[in-house]
Design an enzyme around this catalytic site. Structure first.
Site, PDB file in Angstrom:
ATOM      1  N   CYS A   1      55.842  61.122  71.874  1.00 23.55           N
ATOM      2  CA  CYS A   1      55.893  62.518  72.322  1.00 23.55           C
ATOM      3  C   CYS A   1      57.304  63.083  72.277  1.00 23.55           C
ATOM      4  O   CYS A   1      57.487  64.283  72.181  1.00 23.55           O
ATOM      5  CB  CYS A   1      55.340  62.614  73.736  1.00 23.55           C
ATOM      6  SG  CYS A   1      56.269  61.608  74.902  1.00 23.55           S
TER       7      CYS A   1
ATOM      8  N   HIS B   1      49.414  65.157  80.541  1.00 21.78           N
ATOM      9  CA  HIS B   1      50.155  66.031  79.619  1.00 21.78           C
ATOM     10  C   HIS B   1      49.173  66.475  78.518  1.00 21.78           C
ATOM     11  O   HIS B   1      49.273  66.052  77.371  1.00 21.78           O
ATOM     12  CB  HIS B   1      51.345  65.266  79.043  1.00 21.78           C
ATOM     13  CG  HIS B   1      52.417  66.128  78.447  1.00 21.78           C
ATOM     14  ND1 HIS B   1      52.332  67.511  78.382  1.00 21.78           N
ATOM     15  CD2 HIS B   1      53.614  65.810  77.871  1.00 21.78           C
ATOM     16  CE1 HIS B   1      53.425  67.984  77.798  1.00 21.78           C
ATOM     17  NE2 HIS B   1      54.208  66.979  77.473  1.00 21.78           N
TER      18      HIS B   1
ATOM     19  N   ARG C   1      53.051  70.720  68.330  1.00 23.09           N
ATOM     20  CA  ARG C   1      53.035  71.317  69.673  1.00 23.09           C
ATOM     21  C   ARG C   1      52.954  72.842  69.568  1.00 23.09           C
ATOM     22  O   ARG C   1      52.337  73.496  70.407  1.00 23.09           O
ATOM     23  CB  ARG C   1      54.294  70.899  70.461  1.00 23.09           C
ATOM     24  CG  ARG C   1      54.364  69.422  70.838  1.00 23.09           C
ATOM     25  CD  ARG C   1      53.251  69.020  71.809  1.00 23.09           C
ATOM     26  NE  ARG C   1      53.216  69.909  72.950  1.00 23.09           N
ATOM     27  CZ  ARG C   1      53.954  69.758  74.049  1.00 23.09           C
ATOM     28  NH1 ARG C   1      54.750  68.720  74.176  1.00 23.09           N
ATOM     29  NH2 ARG C   1      53.851  70.626  75.048  1.00 23.09           N
TER      30      ARG C   1
ATOM     31  N   ASP D   1      55.953  55.927  74.582  1.00 17.45           N
ATOM     32  CA  ASP D   1      56.645  56.967  75.357  1.00 17.45           C
ATOM     33  C   ASP D   1      57.720  56.237  76.166  1.00 17.45           C
ATOM     34  O   ASP D   1      57.699  54.998  76.276  1.00 17.45           O
ATOM     35  CB  ASP D   1      55.618  57.675  76.265  1.00 17.45           C
ATOM     36  CG  ASP D   1      56.212  58.839  77.066  1.00 17.45           C
ATOM     37  OD1 ASP D   1      57.373  59.237  76.811  1.00 17.45           O
ATOM     38  OD2 ASP D   1      55.510  59.340  77.974  1.00 17.45           O
TER      39      ASP D   1
ATOM     40  N   ARG E   1      55.278  73.170  84.577  1.00 18.28           N
ATOM     41  CA  ARG E   1      55.643  71.751  84.448  1.00 18.28           C
ATOM     42  C   ARG E   1      56.073  71.306  85.836  1.00 18.28           C
ATOM     43  O   ARG E   1      57.051  71.839  86.380  1.00 18.28           O
ATOM     44  CB  ARG E   1      56.769  71.587  83.426  1.00 18.28           C
ATOM     45  CG  ARG E   1      57.387  70.206  83.448  1.00 18.28           C
ATOM     46  CD  ARG E   1      58.260  69.905  82.247  1.00 18.28           C
ATOM     47  NE  ARG E   1      57.443  69.681  81.074  1.00 18.28           N
ATOM     48  CZ  ARG E   1      57.840  68.997  79.991  1.00 18.28           C
ATOM     49  NH1 ARG E   1      59.055  68.479  79.940  1.00 18.28           N
ATOM     50  NH2 ARG E   1      57.026  68.835  78.964  1.00 18.28           N
TER      51      ARG E   1
ATOM     52  N   GLN F   1      50.284  67.918  75.114  1.00 17.07           N
ATOM     53  CA  GLN F   1      50.823  66.884  74.244  1.00 17.07           C
ATOM     54  C   GLN F   1      49.694  66.147  73.524  1.00 17.07           C
ATOM     55  O   GLN F   1      49.747  65.932  72.304  1.00 17.07           O
ATOM     56  CB  GLN F   1      51.659  65.891  75.073  1.00 17.07           C
ATOM     57  CG  GLN F   1      52.291  64.787  74.245  1.00 17.07           C
ATOM     58  CD  GLN F   1      53.313  65.316  73.258  1.00 17.07           C
ATOM     59  OE1 GLN F   1      54.234  66.032  73.626  1.00 17.07           O
ATOM     60  NE2 GLN F   1      53.164  64.983  71.988  1.00 17.07           N
TER      61      GLN F   1
HETATM   62  N1  NVA Z   1      56.227  60.567  80.140  1.00 16.50           N
HETATM   63  C1  NVA Z   1      57.345  61.431  79.878  1.00 16.50           C
HETATM   64  C2  NVA Z   1      56.950  62.516  78.932  1.00 16.50           C
HETATM   65  C3  NVA Z   1      58.050  63.440  78.544  1.00 16.50           C
HETATM   66  C4  NVA Z   1      57.619  64.507  77.593  1.00 16.50           C
HETATM   67  C5  NVA Z   1      57.849  62.023  81.181  1.00 16.50           C
HETATM   68  O1  NVA Z   1      57.022  62.430  82.015  1.00 16.50           O
HETATM   69  O2  NVA Z   1      59.051  62.056  81.395  1.00 16.50           O
HETATM   70  N1   CP Z   2      56.992  66.062  74.524  1.00 15.89           N
HETATM   71  C1   CP Z   2      57.462  66.952  75.427  1.00 15.89           C
HETATM   72  O1   CP Z   2      56.742  67.432  76.305  1.00 15.89           O
HETATM   73  O2   CP Z   2      58.773  67.242  75.269  1.00 15.89           O
HETATM   74  P1   CP Z   2      59.671  68.126  76.256  1.00 15.89           P
HETATM   75  O3   CP Z   2      59.860  67.336  77.513  1.00 15.89           O
HETATM   76  O4   CP Z   2      60.931  68.338  75.487  1.00 15.89           O
HETATM   77  O5   CP Z   2      58.936  69.399  76.534  1.00 15.89           O
END
Ligand code: NVA
Ligand code: CP
Length: 312
Positions: free
Chosen positions: A271, A137, A299, A232, A110, A140
């Site tokens: 998400c 993502h 997930r 989101d 990540r 997701q």
């Molecule tokens: N768009 C959000 C998704 C979190 C799972 C982020 O990148 O923070």
């Molecule tokens: N939806 C998602 O990726 O959640 P987290 O940031 O908790 O992993």
């Protein structure tokens, strides 16, 4: 299962973006995830394997679903916060990827910048999996589509992403809709529309699958007849222009009023984590149309499908 050959074609590959996945491969992953959810997959296909999970950002669902998926499949998931690695002291991604490849069977990460994943993938001898970048993502989006298929089967549905159209989740969902042959719309303020290169790729895929892609500024117009409303956070991790976003995004809140303009059977996806009272109201998030907790559960099943396809 259908499309078993498509699942096998993913073996040994990276999973960084849906731009490089075919419609048959994507559908095969969704089907395989369904089989995992139904308890139809026996044994430990990844017995003795290790997956390194690098985190430059916080995570609940991704971290725990990947860790649990590994455990159920017989593999070990090693959580590596980036601060704990020598890369935080300047070791190169090249050396990190090369060394990790000598120990583990896959590297999941990540990251703040998508280019970090590309650099890891360039040097790693094992598959690299995107657990979220600023741009995409894909894990997701796989769970998003699995949740849609659970509710609507093989129907061609209208999916509308409302909010930050340039968010990682928006980009991956658009590509996923294109792969599935859905009618996809985005409702976002100008300046927060999806990246044009992602739209171009989605349109290329759509020309193969019959999907449609539309982008609107007006959320009410966009959600007309929608079967799936997706939102989101307005402020993704690492985003800087917070004040500006708080000014332009409020008309894009997913609330009971907006849902009056969708199809009557519409479901709401998010998400998570969500920011109640911002992009989604509490009554919608926990209301009868929300499928967000099924989506979160999915997930786990989709993580298993991906790990198995790349590694088994
Ligand atoms: N768009 C959000 C998704 C979190 C799972 C982020 O990148 O923070
Ligand atoms: N939806 C998602 O990726 O959640 P987290 O940031 O908790 O992993």
């Amino acid at each position: 299962m259908r499309w078993g050959w498509a699942l096998r074609s993913l073996r040994g590959r990276d999973f960084l973006t849906l731009s490089t996945v075919t419609p048959a491969e994507f559908r095969a992953l969704v089907d395989r995830a369904m089989a995992h959810k139904r308890g139809l997959v026996a044994g430990k296909p990844l017995d003795g394997m290790v997956v390194a999970g690098i985190f430059e950002k916080p995570s609940t669902r991704t971290r725990v679903s990947m860790g649990t998926a590994c455990a159920h499949l017989g593999a070990t998931f090693m959580t590596l916060p980036v601060e704990a690695l020598q890369v935080s002291r300047g070791e190169t991604l090249r050396d990190t990827a090369t060394v990790l490849s000598r120990y583990v069977n896959a590297v999941a990460a990540r990251v703040k910048k998508h280019e970090t994943l590309e650099e890891l993938a360039k040097w790693a001898d094992v598959p690299v999996i995107n657990m979220l970048s600023d741009r995409y993502h894909p894990l997701q989006a796989l769970a998003d589509v699995m949740t849609i298929v659970e509710r609507f089967g093989d129907e061609r549905v209208k999916v509308v992403f409302v909010g930050d159209g340039a968010a990682n989740t928006s980009h991956s969902l658009m590509l996923a809709s294109a792969l599935m042959g859905y009618d996809h719309a985005v409702a976002a303020p100008k300046g927060y529309w999806p990246d044009s290169s992602v739209v171009s790729r989605a349109l290329e895929i759509a020309s193969e699958t019959g999907a449609t892609i539309e982008i609107y500024e007006d959320p009410v117009r966009a959600v007309h007849g929608a079967d799936v409303i997706y939102t989101d956070t307005w402020v993704s991790m690492g985003v800087q222009d917070v004040e500006e976003r708080m000014e332009v995004f409020p008309p894009y809140q997913v609330n009971d009023e907006l849902l009056k303009h969708t199809s009557e059977r519409a479901i709401v996806l998010h998400c998570q984590p969500w920011f109640l009272g911002q992009e989604i109201t509490e009554s919608v998030a926990y209301g009868p149309r929300s499928a967000a907790f099924d989506q979160a559960e999915n997930r786990l099943h989709t993580a298993k499908a991906v790990l198995e396809a790349l590694l088994a």
